[in-house]
Design an enzyme around this catalytic site. Structure first.
Site, PDB file in Angstrom:
ATOM      1  CB  CYS A  80      45.364  28.268  37.205  1.00 46.87           C
ATOM      2  SG  CYS A  80      45.106  26.502  36.994  1.00 46.87           S
ATOM      3  CB  CYS A 161      42.136  25.803  36.777  1.00 46.64           C
ATOM      4  SG  CYS A 161      43.546  26.132  35.713  1.00 46.64           S
TER       5      CYS A 161
END
Ligand code: AVW
Length: 255
Positions: A80, A161
């Site tokens: 992420c 993400c």
């Protein structure tokens, strides 16, 4: 006799083009796995899933869905907050990410790395892969290369993400285009349950007049899910240049 030799030569040539394309992909796959993630993926399986997508099909009749088995055959998690999208900045972005692990583009993942810069297609009822006389990007919509990049980009965006970034070109009159892959596929497929924010990094030269206030960014914001925070920052081209030439400079000093 000349005809016989002609046929043999033609058969040999096309076999070579199929084989050498496959070799390029398998070699890239093995190199990538050795350097980045040994053991996790099977290059032969990936090749098989890739090939079944377009072999035997008319090169204008290869829709994005045919690459679904390929997408699921590749196992890779991208951290992420590291995903970097781009539009009209390909060379610069890759020069920047090549020697850095802090930012990862689609072409730095296994799937993108395998097929970056390649052209391929087959023909109706053929078992071969051709690398010439294939439709180019906008010749027809459902061509093997365009459909692949649409699927790969969709997958890259939908798995993103945290805080993601997009490097756009401040030397253009309109740095955001809703018909680009970034605008038409990636922005729309960011998952608001996983992505907190999108930061546009607008790379600008001293002589550029385009800023974060450009009207095309209103367009971007209207496409972006309202739960995803939008930011835009102008990044001097000279800073990116310095960071490209010195990979030791930390990412946080670059972008
Ligand atoms: P791009 P995108 N005609 O710089 O946002 C010919 O516009 O689209 O960036 N070739 C094209 C065309 C076109 N109309 N559109 C795209 N291409 C090909 C994957 C061409 O090879 C990454 F994740 C060109 O060099 C980025 O975030 C390349 O696509 C995003 O998609 C990039 O065109 C960049 O796609």
């Amino acid at each position: 006799l000349a005809v016989v030799f002609g046929v043999i030569a033609a058969a040999k040539n096309s076999a070579n083009s199929s084989d050498s394309f496959k070799n390029v992909v398998i070699n890239r796959c093995e190199t990538y796995l050795k350097e980045n993630m040994p053991g996790k993926n099977d290059c032969k399986k990936i090749w098989g899933a890739f090939e079944q997508a377009y072999i035997g099909r008319d090169p204008c009749d290869v829709p994005p869905e045919v690459y679904d088995p390929l997408i699921s055959s590749v196992k890779q998690d991208v951290a992420c907050n590291t995903m970097l999208f781009w539009s009209k900045t390909k060379t610069m972005v890759h020069a920047f990410t090549d020697n850095r692990d802090c930012m990862i583009t689609l072409e730095d993942t296994l799937l993108g790395f395998l097929f970056d810069g390649l052209t391929w297609c087959s023909r109706n009822e053929s078992k071969e892969t051709f690398t010439t006389d294939c439709p180019s990007w906008s010749d027809c919509q459902n061509n093997p290369v365009r459909s692949f990049w649409i699927k790969a980009s969709l997958n890259f965006a939908s798995t993103a993400c945290g805080n993601v970034s997009a490097m756009l070109n401040g030397s253009l009159e309109a740095p955001f285009s809703s018909t680009s892959v970034f605008g038409s596929v990636e922005v729309k497929n960011l998952d608001p349950d996983k992505v907190d924010g999108l930061t546009v990094l607008l790379v600008t030269k001293d002589t550029d007049t385009t800023t974060c206030n450009h009207s095309s960014f209103h367009n971007l914001q209207s496409i972006l899910d309202t739960k995803i925070a939008y930011n835009c920052r102008e990044v001097p081209y000279s800073t990116v240049e310095v960071c490209i030439s010195d990979p030791e400079i930390p990412c946080s000093d670059c972008l």
